[in-house]
Design a protein around this motif. Structure first.
Motif, PDB file in Angstrom:
ATOM      1  N   UNK A 165       0.847  -1.198   0.000  1.00  0.00           N
ATOM      2  CA  UNK A 165       0.000   0.000   0.000  1.00  0.00           C
ATOM      3  C   UNK A 165       0.880   1.245   0.000  1.00  0.00           C
ATOM      4  N   UNK A 166       0.333   2.298  -0.610  1.00  0.00           N
ATOM      5  CA  UNK A 166       0.972   3.617  -0.533  1.00  0.00           C
ATOM      6  C   UNK A 166       0.347   4.347   0.646  1.00  0.00           C
ATOM      7  N   UNK A 167       1.168   4.936   1.507  1.00  0.00           N
ATOM      8  CA  UNK A 167       0.650   5.631   2.680  1.00  0.00           C
ATOM      9  C   UNK A 167       1.065   7.097   2.616  1.00  0.00           C
TER      10      UNK A 167
ATOM     11  N   UNK B 182       4.897   7.071   1.808  1.00  0.00           N
ATOM     12  CA  UNK B 182       5.558   5.864   2.282  1.00  0.00           C
ATOM     13  C   UNK B 182       4.950   4.642   1.597  1.00  0.00           C
ATOM     14  N   UNK B 183       5.706   3.564   1.592  1.00  0.00           N
ATOM     15  CA  UNK B 183       5.214   2.282   1.075  1.00  0.00           C
ATOM     16  C   UNK B 183       5.131   1.320   2.260  1.00  0.00           C
ATOM     17  N   UNK B 184       3.993   0.645   2.387  1.00  0.00           N
ATOM     18  CA  UNK B 184       3.830  -0.341   3.454  1.00  0.00           C
ATOM     19  C   UNK B 184       3.645  -1.718   2.820  1.00  0.00           C
TER      20      UNK B 184
END
Lengths: 146, 146, 146, 146, 146, 146, 146, 146, 146, 146
Positions: free
Chosen positions: G122-124, G131-133
């Motif tokens: 996911x992109x946060x 951020x990337x999660x």
């Protein structure tokens, strides 16, 4: 044309014309050792020398231009397997620490350049069987401090 | 005593007595290069030479006996990292194929011995900065067919 | 023609003519072992032997010339995976230190040449199952000091 | 006591008593080659042989027991650097494919055992310099199909 | 035709004919495991078995002959990356020392042959999810002393 | 106490008490194979089993606690050199692709678990020489898609 | 058709049709992550999913069949060089020992399955930069004792 | 005191006091994951956090100071062998190319930071057996052009 | 078209038009260093820059599109052999620990980004021979704790 | 005293006296970068500089003498794992080919010396977060032909 194709073209021409590196070197006005190295793709030639070489070997413009390119010097085998090449590797591995001691004793902390460098190979007659003498001649470069 | 401890004892004595390999070599009647190599554990000495060396360096029987042992020549780094040692490795890797060509041209199929072998190192003055000349002298061994 | 293509041509001809290395070796006047080695590209043949071999196998000039070239001996696998080849590697690794001890005991400090070298393979009958006897015969080369 | 300490104890005793592997082997009723191999930690001895060996070398029970342990055969260098050991490696790498051809020609698909195996080393006089002859004798094991 | 091309031809034929290794093995009178191994180029077939296999898969003489050739067993990845293959590698690495202990306890010093060897794979139902049982059956070979 | 010291303590006690893995396994109520593996530091024991083991071998609390620690399973040699261990590696490398084929044929895409896993070793009498049968029993885990 | 050619065909079609993995995943009823993985040749698709995918991308039967094949999962670089891939490798190397501690603390001795496994990206949004999660979700598998 | 000795001191104290990473993390006001990582020598602590940690574990100034040192993050095994660690490596190797595709699709050309990075581990109940969920949260860093 | 073919097309066009990286960089409004890097396939270009570059070099749409693709940055040689590249590697290996000390002294625990990064190369005249000055400019990224 | 022990003594003294490399460098009249490098054992100091350094740090003659020894520059990790060091390695690997192009464009065929070399590190303020600027300054050495 890449360096590999260039080398193959030169080797075929050299064989067909029954030339030696000695004779090719003389014809282009350089040593046999350096000439072989450049033809094997490990050094770049000046335009003038490349022209002479292609004249001697009857090779075309593509070879002439490729000889002048600055090579990306690569070798596949970190430790060579060919017995002749391995012996050279072994000499430098067995005697490397002693060479380091003697060079430091003679000149202080620094290295022997492999760039400002020349090498020469001679056959030396000997009653017990002929010998090969390889001379490595490199500039001593002291470490800089700042 | 193993070769490693022997080398350490010799290095300390050499430093304390402020000797050079050149002087040690002369004192034992061998070249500086070979003497350094044997002291670094890469060659075995005759009983007589080992005796002379321990005399010059004021070292005991254990060192004398260890110098005579036949070494197991090992090196940890297949490709050395020390810049001086790496340059030697690079010379042989860049120019190895050219050396192979020239040796075969001079003597046919075979190798240059790293066993029936000697090396010499000289400092050569040069207006652009001093140079080091390393001479490798090995017997040519032709391949046997049977 | 490179050594790889040469080997393939020889293998096809050998199969077609239903010849063995034994018979090919006899026809060219050399051992089966050395003949196989040269045909696999790991040794160079004299012009005369190459001619005989191409006669026996009905192969052309290109193969004849390629057999005479000095090979660049290379192998891809530092440790071979084929079980037959691995066992040879294992023999030398397990018994290498013992061989070193015995050779030094018999001849002093030096090596057994892999260049001035010959090998022979025999089948030996045995009630518990046949055995293979491989004989390695190399010149002892003492280390030089200088 | 591990095998390494055992080997060191044996080497010191052998040197002190000025014994050869030849003499030690004779004293324990085994070949010099196999005896050296077991003393170097690459084979296990029977209780009886270990007893004889410790008797000859004046060594205690710990060495006697350690000699009987089944070793974990390990070597650090996949490709050995010691010149004597490297030449053995090179012989098997250069001639491995030829040995494979000849063994298959003589016995079919299978391998030469490195377990049901013995080796012998002889010095052979020769006008051009003495030679070493190493004989490898292993059982041929055909591949099983099922 | 080399072993790689042979394997590709067999895989296409197997897929087209919608056959399983189980059925192919039954048709040629061998186990599915060994048949798959030979078809993947890791074992050689007898002339008779190769003939039957090519009959079942409708393949020509070239495949039939190539199946009979003695393979050079090679693998590219010293440590396999495919998860199924890695797990096999991991089993032998994690449990190798325990297997060594138990084998030596049962039979003394020696090895389990990978040549005089067979393997069998079965699916085993289990309420928590089906299991695979792989049986490795090799001859115990005691080390020889001499 | 780390796992290495734990293993050494266990091995000494096992030798002194002249016990086998078979007997130790029986005493702690587990298989000989798994018990050996845990004692070699490749598996963790329950508190109860560790207590029994230290009772049988007359070992103290430190060993008992160390046996229960979750190990960090490491091996130094990606490819083992000991001949017994290498043969296991070779079996999985030569027959890995065939095992993959057969497992996929029986169960579809997935792997054989090396965690939900057990192994058993038996000696099998045979007129041609005794055999070892190793049984690997792992849960089949299908790949998940999502 | 092999997996490599399949991937190339899919990448070209995806680009031409200006599709995202998100949209392709939705169209076939699977996650973008798993769909990308299968299209890159690292997972096998069911017949139904493969059919849908080829419908969305207008690709033929060969791709459809190849998507269903069980892959041999291989990667060339043991340590990846691409900076994005290297960072993933670095995360697992720097934090691996901490992950091991926490997993053992939560579940005891065992591993996190990479087979019964799913991952989500996911992109946060974040005021300091997006951020990337990445979420890794694997079944815990306890070690079996027996 | 180096990081290794620091870790050993912490592990002994943690065991003696029967603490978990969860509890230690809570006591110092940081996550269990990051706390474990710093205690294992892979991150540096602020003076304040180090003080709290040594208070909880009853450890002295040396540990407190060593926790604050900036570590040289090293790992011996490029590819880890411990099954738990290997599975993490395998996840990133099998799914790395898919992660790269999805990250680029979401954010363009760039990487996921392993420095501006946090990770979290949760146990997730599941009727088929509990699962572990690892969350990797890193800043996206776009490549700069200039 | 892949990145390799793209680079070859660009190199040929650059040579034919006798352009330098300096001039190409100016024409597309970027530095020579970054432009060369993108043309060598190690960075992706924006659509606008790619269009300008193909205009300057008279290249078609395929090159324009390939320049915009996000590269998979790979290099074959973990340690480069080309002397120019090796010297860069050596600088970072010899001075890496010192750089780490100084960066930590100036900014605390963290790294210098290789992503938010630019580099510049200048020729500097010097009476002893011209020098090259390479400037590496990366964002400092502090480690996150959580 | 070897270089490792020397470095440890210096690091303890530096910490105790709460000195920075900046201050130590100023005190000995050299740059912080070079001073750190020599103290880490990667360069040799002149007698005068070593004396000053030991004066500043209150260290004895042994350290003073060891600082003057010519180091054997070694590093264990061909590819460093510490993130700060890896990023330096990555910069040179990603941008190496571009640097080669630009250097050759500016100066012709040759290399940038890592011996006649200096480096400087500066912190550069930036609204988006501080940056580090590393300047590498080496003599250009053209290849010699002969």
């Amino acid at each position: 044309m890449n360096k590999l194709a260039m080398t193959q073209a030169i080797m075929v021409a050299k064989e067909t014309k029954e030339l030696t590196w000695q004779k090719i070197g003389e014809a282009v006005g350089m040593s046999a050792e350096w000439t072989a190295s450049a033809c094997l793709g490990m050094n770049s030639m000046s335009a003038e020398t490349a022209k002479k070489l292609c004249h001697v070997l009857d090779l075309g413009t593509e070879v002439e231009l490729t000889l002048q390119k600055y090579p990306n010097k690569q070798w596949d085998q970190a430790v060579p397997t060919d017995p002749l090449l391995y012996r050279l590797y072994e000499m430098m591995s067995v005697y490397g620490p002693a060479i380091k001691e003697i060079v430091h004793e003679k000149c202080g902390d620094g290295i022997v350049s492999a760039i400002d460098f020349a090498l020469n190979i001679e056959k030396k007659p000997d009653p017990k069987g002929e010998r090969i003498v390889i001379t490595l001649d490199g500039k001593f470069l002291p470490y800089k401090s700042w």
